[in-house]
Motif scaffolding. Sequence first.
Motif, PDB file in Angstrom:
ATOM      1  N   SER A   1       0.809  -1.229   0.000  1.00 54.84           N
ATOM      2  CA  SER A   1       0.000   0.000   0.000  1.00 54.84           C
ATOM      3  C   SER A   1       0.837   1.271   0.000  1.00 54.84           C
ATOM      4  CB  SER A   1      -0.931  -0.015   1.209  1.00 54.84           C
ATOM      5  OG  SER A   1      -0.166  -0.208   2.370  1.00 54.84           O
ATOM      6  N   TYR A   2       2.180   1.140  -0.124  1.00 50.93           N
ATOM      7  CA  TYR A   2       3.022   2.321   0.072  1.00 50.93           C
ATOM      8  C   TYR A   2       3.493   3.015  -1.198  1.00 50.93           C
ATOM      9  CZ  TYR A   2       2.867   1.017   4.865  1.00 50.93           C
ATOM     10  OH  TYR A   2       2.400   0.719   6.114  1.00 50.93           O
ATOM     11  N   ARG A   3       3.284   2.379  -2.342  1.00 53.65           N
ATOM     12  CA  ARG A   3       3.781   3.024  -3.565  1.00 53.65           C
ATOM     13  C   ARG A   3       2.958   4.266  -3.889  1.00 53.65           C
ATOM     14  NH1 ARG A   3       5.120  -1.327  -8.218  1.00 53.65           N
ATOM     15  NH2 ARG A   3       5.921  -2.993  -6.891  1.00 53.65           N
ATOM     16  N   SER A   4       3.595   5.216  -4.564  1.00 54.84           N
ATOM     17  CA  SER A   4       2.867   6.410  -5.011  1.00 54.84           C
ATOM     18  C   SER A   4       1.973   6.047  -6.180  1.00 54.84           C
ATOM     19  CB  SER A   4       3.835   7.474  -5.507  1.00 54.84           C
ATOM     20  OG  SER A   4       4.592   7.934  -4.436  1.00 54.84           O
ATOM     21  N   VAL A   5       0.833   6.727  -6.206  1.00 53.31           N
ATOM     22  CA  VAL A   5      -0.111   6.473  -7.291  1.00 53.31           C
ATOM     23  C   VAL A   5      -0.742   7.789  -7.713  1.00 53.31           C
ATOM     24  CG1 VAL A   5      -2.219   6.085  -5.913  1.00 53.31           C
ATOM     25  CG2 VAL A   5      -1.896   4.800  -7.997  1.00 53.31           C
ATOM     26  N   VAL A   6      -1.164   7.845  -8.974  1.00 49.99           N
ATOM     27  CA  VAL A   6      -1.976   8.960  -9.429  1.00 49.99           C
ATOM     28  C   VAL A   6      -3.241   8.362 -10.017  1.00 49.99           C
ATOM     29  CG1 VAL A   6      -2.149  10.885 -11.056  1.00 49.99           C
ATOM     30  CG2 VAL A   6      -0.031  10.482  -9.824  1.00 49.99           C
ATOM     31  N   VAL A   7      -4.382   8.759  -9.442  1.00 45.47           N
ATOM     32  CA  VAL A   7      -5.655   8.275  -9.965  1.00 45.47           C
ATOM     33  C   VAL A   7      -6.294   9.462 -10.692  1.00 45.47           C
ATOM     34  CG1 VAL A   7      -7.909   7.272  -9.406  1.00 45.47           C
ATOM     35  CG2 VAL A   7      -5.891   6.632  -8.063  1.00 45.47           C
ATOM     36  N   ALA A   8      -6.314   9.372 -12.019  1.00 44.69           N
ATOM     37  CA  ALA A   8      -6.813  10.484 -12.833  1.00 44.69           C
ATOM     38  C   ALA A   8      -8.214  10.141 -13.312  1.00 44.69           C
ATOM     39  CB  ALA A   8      -5.890  10.727 -14.020  1.00 44.69           C
ATOM     40  N   ARG A   9      -9.146  10.997 -12.927  1.00 44.17           N
ATOM     41  CA  ARG A   9     -10.552  10.701 -13.215  1.00 44.17           C
ATOM     42  C   ARG A   9     -11.138  11.776 -14.128  1.00 44.17           C
ATOM     43  NH1 ARG A   9     -14.694  13.116  -9.876  1.00 44.17           N
ATOM     44  NH2 ARG A   9     -16.677  12.190 -10.419  1.00 44.17           N
ATOM     45  N   GLU A  10     -11.898  11.338 -15.113  1.00 43.24           N
ATOM     46  CA  GLU A  10     -12.648  12.265 -15.981  1.00 43.24           C
ATOM     47  C   GLU A  10     -11.755  13.368 -16.583  1.00 43.24           C
ATOM     48  OE1 GLU A  10     -15.361  10.542 -16.684  1.00 43.24           O
ATOM     49  OE2 GLU A  10     -16.787  12.115 -16.206  1.00 43.24           O
ATOM     50  N   LEU A  11     -10.602  12.954 -17.102  1.00 43.22           N
ATOM     51  CA  LEU A  11      -9.659  13.934 -17.649  1.00 43.22           C
ATOM     52  C   LEU A  11     -10.307  14.773 -18.746  1.00 43.22           C
ATOM     53  CD1 LEU A  11      -6.484  11.659 -17.851  1.00 43.22           C
ATOM     54  CD2 LEU A  11      -6.819  13.624 -16.350  1.00 43.22           C
ATOM     55  N   THR A  12     -10.036  16.018 -18.720  1.00 46.73           N
ATOM     56  CA  THR A  12     -10.511  17.035 -19.689  1.00 46.73           C
ATOM     57  C   THR A  12     -12.016  17.322 -19.581  1.00 46.73           C
ATOM     58  OG1 THR A  12     -11.097  15.668 -21.640  1.00 46.73           O
ATOM     59  CG2 THR A  12      -8.770  16.241 -21.381  1.00 46.73           C
ATOM     60  N   LYS A  13     -12.696  16.675 -18.611  1.00 44.55           N
ATOM     61  CA  LYS A  13     -14.148  16.852 -18.501  1.00 44.55           C
ATOM     62  C   LYS A  13     -14.496  17.754 -17.311  1.00 44.55           C
ATOM     63  CE  LYS A  13     -14.853  12.117 -20.000  1.00 44.55           C
ATOM     64  NZ  LYS A  13     -15.655  10.922 -19.835  1.00 44.55           N
ATOM     65  N   LEU A  14     -15.788  17.996 -17.161  1.00 41.22           N
ATOM     66  CA  LEU A  14     -16.274  18.893 -16.118  1.00 41.22           C
ATOM     67  C   LEU A  14     -15.849  18.451 -14.713  1.00 41.22           C
ATOM     68  CD1 LEU A  14     -18.092  21.355 -15.619  1.00 41.22           C
ATOM     69  CD2 LEU A  14     -20.051  19.788 -15.497  1.00 41.22           C
ATOM     70  N   TYR A  15     -15.953  17.141 -14.436  1.00 47.04           N
ATOM     71  CA  TYR A  15     -15.629  16.658 -13.082  1.00 47.04           C
ATOM     72  C   TYR A  15     -14.238  16.030 -13.010  1.00 47.04           C
ATOM     73  CZ  TYR A  15     -20.453  17.748 -12.242  1.00 47.04           C
ATOM     74  OH  TYR A  15     -21.637  18.428 -12.129  1.00 47.04           O
ATOM     75  N   GLU A  16     -13.315  16.583 -13.783  1.00 48.51           N
ATOM     76  CA  GLU A  16     -11.931  16.093 -13.769  1.00 48.51           C
ATOM     77  C   GLU A  16     -11.389  16.173 -12.343  1.00 48.51           C
ATOM     78  OE1 GLU A  16      -8.843  18.762 -15.620  1.00 48.51           O
ATOM     79  OE2 GLU A  16      -8.517  16.982 -16.843  1.00 48.51           O
ATOM     80  N   SER A  17     -10.779  15.077 -11.873  1.00 51.21           N
ATOM     81  CA  SER A  17     -10.099  15.155 -10.575  1.00 51.21           C
ATOM     82  C   SER A  17      -8.897  14.229 -10.592  1.00 51.21           C
ATOM     83  CB  SER A  17     -11.045  14.810  -9.424  1.00 51.21           C
ATOM     84  OG  SER A  17     -11.582  13.538  -9.605  1.00 51.21           O
ATOM     85  N   ILE A  18      -7.866  14.701  -9.909  1.00 45.84           N
ATOM     86  CA  ILE A  18      -6.612  13.946  -9.935  1.00 45.84           C
ATOM     87  C   ILE A  18      -6.164  13.707  -8.508  1.00 45.84           C
ATOM     88  CG2 ILE A  18      -4.164  14.065 -10.609  1.00 45.84           C
ATOM     89  CD1 ILE A  18      -5.573  15.880 -13.012  1.00 45.84           C
TER      90      ILE A  18
END
Length: 293
Positions: A195-212
């Motif tokens: 559970s210790y590795r770094s991660v990027v969870v990219a959601r809804e890229l380029t859209k209204l509810y984009e979140s990273i």
Amino acid sequence: MQFHKKDNINVVHINAGPAIYLVSTPIGNLDDLTYRAHNVLKSVDGILAENPRHSSRLLSHYGIVTPMRQYNDPNEKKITEKILDEVIEKDLVIALISDAGTPLISDPGYTLVRQAGLRHVPILPVPGACAIIAALSISGLPTNRFVFEGFLPSNEGARKSRLDDLLKEERTVVFYEAPHRILALLDSIIDVLGSYRSVVVARELTKLYESIYRGTIGNAKKYLASHPEFVRGEFVVALEGAKKSTSDAELEDVLRVLLASVDLKIAIELCCKLTGSKRNLVYKLAIGLREKN
Ligand code: SAM
């Protein structure tokens, strides 16, 4: 279009058909269609679309009236030869698009590209949006070398077995995932890779509810599990690769220091966390050290 085959190298000069353009389309924001993609889609004789109904929104947004025909997985093999016959006989220039992003990247088109190559029909890229590249570019994780794993299997055992193969993978690993399986994917990564590795969870890229989301994989899972409102839309997960594997001698050095202050169980746990090594290897070395003393 003229085609030359010389010394096994295909040289393509474009001045007429037949040809197939692989056109990337936006992954959410319609403004991300490139100028060239727009021109190609407007000028070709026809468009093969993964889902014409879906793509009609994009085409009508740009006033493109080129006829579309469905091209997707269930009938891909069957219709490919017929399409190529027509393209060659009528000297057509056509385009392939998918619902979003770059065709063939977890999308249909592989058979078309293979068969067209065998029949010497030129295939030309019109590059543009692609969710892997968009996510990776903003991830802050190493991008000089990376591995794209696409969608892992939905079956938990098969998914974990694919993750097992990645235990020693030092390159950044990128996954695609659907909203109903994102938590299961994160759980499996935690179970197999820790559970210790770094991660990027990219959601809804380029859209209204984009979140990273950026953090450790464990915290990402906790955050998403406690915010069901964010477990919606489309996801790319970019995961830090494994640390360079530590030699047995180096692991023993770490274990010696730890065993001087804490008990065996905690020493093993800390050693795994510090070095990213597999538990059974660390356990074996720790037992060996204890027996020597
Ligand atoms: N061909 C596409 C490309 O070039 O990225 C990918 C198609 S694949 C069927 C769809 C998956 O791509 C989604 O489940 C998600 O994992 C990822 N994806 C597509 N658009 C996305 C977006 N806007 N934000 C995050 N992920 C996206």
